[in-house]
Design a protein around this motif. Structure first.
Motif, PDB file in Angstrom:
ATOM      1  N   UNK A  46      25.199  62.544  63.156  1.00 18.01           N
ATOM      2  CA  UNK A  46      26.511  62.758  62.515  1.00 18.01           C
ATOM      3  C   UNK A  46      26.079  62.968  61.155  1.00 18.01           C
ATOM      4  N   UNK A  47      26.774  63.805  60.493  1.00 15.61           N
ATOM      5  CA  UNK A  47      26.666  64.057  59.171  1.00 15.61           C
ATOM      6  C   UNK A  47      27.463  63.062  58.303  1.00 15.61           C
ATOM      7  N   UNK A  48      26.722  62.389  57.447  1.00 18.09           N
ATOM      8  CA  UNK A  48      27.045  61.260  56.486  1.00 18.09           C
ATOM      9  C   UNK A  48      27.323  61.833  55.064  1.00 18.09           C
ATOM     10  N   UNK A  49      27.539  63.212  54.970  1.00 21.78           N
ATOM     11  CA  UNK A  49      27.750  63.423  53.683  1.00 21.78           C
ATOM     12  C   UNK A  49      29.077  63.410  53.302  1.00 21.78           C
ATOM     13  N   UNK A  50      29.510  63.830  52.100  1.00 23.07           N
ATOM     14  CA  UNK A  50      30.948  63.705  51.882  1.00 23.07           C
ATOM     15  C   UNK A  50      31.921  64.850  52.575  1.00 23.07           C
ATOM     16  N   UNK A  51      32.850  64.515  53.156  1.00 19.07           N
ATOM     17  CA  UNK A  51      33.684  65.417  53.836  1.00 19.07           C
ATOM     18  C   UNK A  51      35.022  65.397  53.259  1.00 19.07           C
ATOM     19  N   UNK A  52      35.585  66.642  53.118  1.00 16.20           N
ATOM     20  CA  UNK A  52      36.903  66.732  52.752  1.00 16.20           C
ATOM     21  C   UNK A  52      38.110  67.319  53.715  1.00 16.20           C
ATOM     22  N   UNK A  53      38.957  66.692  53.686  1.00 19.37           N
ATOM     23  CA  UNK A  53      40.225  67.495  54.637  1.00 19.37           C
ATOM     24  C   UNK A  53      41.496  67.056  53.823  1.00 19.37           C
ATOM     25  N   UNK A  54      42.247  68.059  54.021  1.00 19.48           N
ATOM     26  CA  UNK A  54      43.619  67.952  53.609  1.00 19.48           C
ATOM     27  C   UNK A  54      44.742  67.484  54.895  1.00 19.48           C
ATOM     28  N   UNK A  55      45.514  66.347  54.395  1.00 17.69           N
ATOM     29  CA  UNK A  55      46.163  65.730  55.482  1.00 17.69           C
ATOM     30  C   UNK A  55      47.655  65.955  54.996  1.00 17.69           C
ATOM     31  N   UNK A  56      48.656  66.247  55.615  1.00 16.11           N
ATOM     32  CA  UNK A  56      50.204  66.250  55.208  1.00 16.11           C
ATOM     33  C   UNK A  56      50.568  65.079  55.564  1.00 16.11           C
ATOM     34  N   UNK A  57      51.522  64.350  55.130  1.00 15.32           N
ATOM     35  CA  UNK A  57      52.111  63.197  55.304  1.00 15.32           C
ATOM     36  C   UNK A  57      53.817  63.310  54.994  1.00 15.32           C
ATOM     37  N   UNK A 111      62.389  54.221  48.572  1.00 14.25           N
ATOM     38  CA  UNK A 111      63.257  53.136  48.619  1.00 14.25           C
ATOM     39  C   UNK A 111      64.921  53.561  48.796  1.00 14.25           C
ATOM     40  N   UNK A 112      65.202  54.395  48.097  1.00 14.27           N
ATOM     41  CA  UNK A 112      66.575  54.799  48.151  1.00 14.27           C
ATOM     42  C   UNK A 112      67.053  55.830  49.236  1.00 14.27           C
ATOM     43  N   UNK A 113      66.013  55.922  50.167  1.00 11.41           N
ATOM     44  CA  UNK A 113      66.200  56.610  51.348  1.00 11.41           C
ATOM     45  C   UNK A 113      66.387  58.273  51.111  1.00 11.41           C
ATOM     46  N   UNK A 114      65.406  58.663  50.150  1.00 12.38           N
ATOM     47  CA  UNK A 114      65.421  60.010  50.070  1.00 12.38           C
ATOM     48  C   UNK A 114      63.925  60.541  50.868  1.00 12.38           C
ATOM     49  N   UNK A 115      64.141  61.810  51.324  1.00  8.89           N
ATOM     50  CA  UNK A 115      63.181  62.331  52.090  1.00  8.89           C
ATOM     51  C   UNK A 115      62.020  62.741  51.103  1.00  8.89           C
ATOM     52  N   UNK A 116      60.679  62.310  51.295  1.00  3.93           N
ATOM     53  CA  UNK A 116      59.513  62.814  50.252  1.00  3.93           C
ATOM     54  C   UNK A 116      58.565  63.169  51.152  1.00  3.93           C
ATOM     55  N   UNK A 117      57.751  64.344  50.928  1.00  2.60           N
ATOM     56  CA  UNK A 117      56.627  64.832  51.685  1.00  2.60           C
ATOM     57  C   UNK A 117      55.309  65.145  50.793  1.00  2.60           C
ATOM     58  N   UNK A 118      54.314  65.084  51.233  1.00  5.29           N
ATOM     59  CA  UNK A 118      53.229  65.066  50.417  1.00  5.29           C
ATOM     60  C   UNK A 118      51.911  65.674  50.938  1.00  5.29           C
ATOM     61  N   UNK A 119      51.074  66.223  50.557  1.00  3.84           N
ATOM     62  CA  UNK A 119      49.621  66.630  51.078  1.00  3.84           C
ATOM     63  C   UNK A 119      48.559  66.192  50.270  1.00  3.84           C
ATOM     64  N   UNK A 120      47.660  65.426  50.791  1.00  2.00           N
ATOM     65  CA  UNK A 120      46.671  64.812  50.306  1.00  2.00           C
ATOM     66  C   UNK A 120      45.188  65.468  50.629  1.00  2.00           C
ATOM     67  N   UNK A 121      44.447  65.721  49.710  1.00  2.00           N
ATOM     68  CA  UNK A 121      43.026  66.050  49.963  1.00  2.00           C
ATOM     69  C   UNK A 121      42.316  64.487  50.051  1.00  2.00           C
ATOM     70  N   UNK A 122      41.514  64.328  50.978  1.00  2.00           N
ATOM     71  CA  UNK A 122      40.716  63.089  51.021  1.00  2.00           C
ATOM     72  C   UNK A 122      39.380  63.402  51.142  1.00  2.00           C
ATOM     73  N   UNK A 123      38.552  62.737  50.277  1.00  2.00           N
ATOM     74  CA  UNK A 123      37.194  62.833  50.410  1.00  2.00           C
ATOM     75  C   UNK A 123      36.715  61.639  50.695  1.00  2.00           C
ATOM     76  N   UNK A 124      35.897  61.812  51.857  1.00  2.00           N
ATOM     77  CA  UNK A 124      35.211  60.601  52.737  1.00  2.00           C
ATOM     78  C   UNK A 124      33.918  60.778  53.217  1.00  2.00           C
ATOM     79  N   UNK A 125      33.305  59.712  53.615  1.00  2.00           N
ATOM     80  CA  UNK A 125      32.012  59.821  54.386  1.00  2.00           C
ATOM     81  C   UNK A 125      31.852  58.702  55.192  1.00  2.00           C
TER      82      UNK A 125
END
Length: 286
Positions: free
Chosen positions: A68-79, A84-98
């Motif tokens: 397994x590669x245990x160096x830093x990995x980067x992936x973009x994940x949509x969400x 709270x006021x019931x408005x639609x909200x979308x985002x895209x996150x860049x996550x650095x992990x290992x």
């Protein structure tokens, strides 16, 4: 002849055995490079204890090592989520992990490959963490308190992924989108605020202009008061006569050829008389 054939067969068998021994010796150890961690499986069962960088001995032929590669990995994940006021909200996150090197055996047993980790663990947990962070504030607060939104998201994601042997190093919001209705409402609000600011500016400008007019009027009144005091102190009539002449000049008119001063000592203003005007009048017939 038979002896010679026997020697040839012995040499051939000896070569095969030697080759097999060399092959077994090479398959009896594995090298784990820096930035990697290995999991050894014997007859299909993962053995406890991760293989960290270095040389490790393993049973030949019956064992397999997953690296397994245990160096830093980067992936973009949509969400996507609702506020709270019931408005639609979308985002895209860049996550650095290992991956935690000491947890790769558990990862191998539960998740398998890195692709499975991303699709089955990181992506759904990112979605759930974003829902937790977005539900705590209104859509307007998601804009004005974006740093707090990200902090709540980071805390929720770290807590969820830590138990899977995934270490989150950093996250960043690549994109944050709102519903078309809210975008239009924000645009209309900005236009209204700009108009209100313009109206305030115009009102302040008019107020300043009015105050300037008042100040000028006060200045003129004060000047007239001081002039009256000066006239009284310096003899009066002579000063008034001088002021009348100066006013005539400032008016742009041509000075008269004749200046007649009244003999009345109470008269302060000179009588201006132009002889040219008299010369132009018709002569009366006798």
């Amino acid at each position: 002849m038979k002896y010679q054939n026997s020697q040839n067969w012995q040499a051939l068998v000896g070569g095969i055995i030697a080759a097999a021994l060399i092959l077994l010796s090479f398959s009896s150890f594995v090298i784990i490079n820096p930035g990697q961690a290995g999991v050894i499986s014997i007859l299909g069962k993962a053995r406890d204890g991760a293989l960290l960088e270095g040389i490790h001995i393993k049973p030949p032929l019956i064992s397999v090592v997953d690296v397994y590669d245990v160096t830093v990995q980067k992936f973009e994940v949509p969400a996507q989520s609702s506020t709270k006021d019931l408005q639609d909200l979308s985002a895209s996150f860049a996550i650095n992990f290992r991956l935690d090197p000491t947890q790769v055996v558990t990862i191998r047993r539960t998740q398998g490959t890195l692709q499975n980790i991303v699709s089955k663990i990181i992506a759904p947990q990112t979605q759930e963490s974003f829902k937790v962070a977005a539900a705590r504030r209104t859509v307007e607060e998601a804009i004005t308190k974006r740093t707090e939104l990200k902090q709540d998201f980071d805390n929720a994601l770290n807590e969820r992924l830590e138990k899977y042997g995934i270490i989150v190093l950093d996250t960043s919001v690549v994109d944050l989108n709102f519903s078309p209705e809210f975008s239009r409402a924000v645009e209309e609000k900005q236009i209204a605020e700009q108009r209100a600011q313009r109206a305030v500016y115009v009102a302040r400008e008019a107020e300043q202009q009015a105050q300037a007019d008042i100040n000028r009027a006060k200045g003129r009144a004060e000047a007239q008061r001081l002039l009256a005091e000066t006239v009284r102190e310096q003899g009066g009539p002579l000063v008034l006569q001088k002021e009348a002449i100066e006013a005539w000049k400032q008016g742009g008119a041509q000075m008269p050829k004749v200046l007649v001063m009244s003999g009345d000592s109470n008269s302060s203003v000179p009588f201006l008389f132009n002889l040219g005007d008299v010369a132009q009048e018709p002569t009366l017939s006798r």
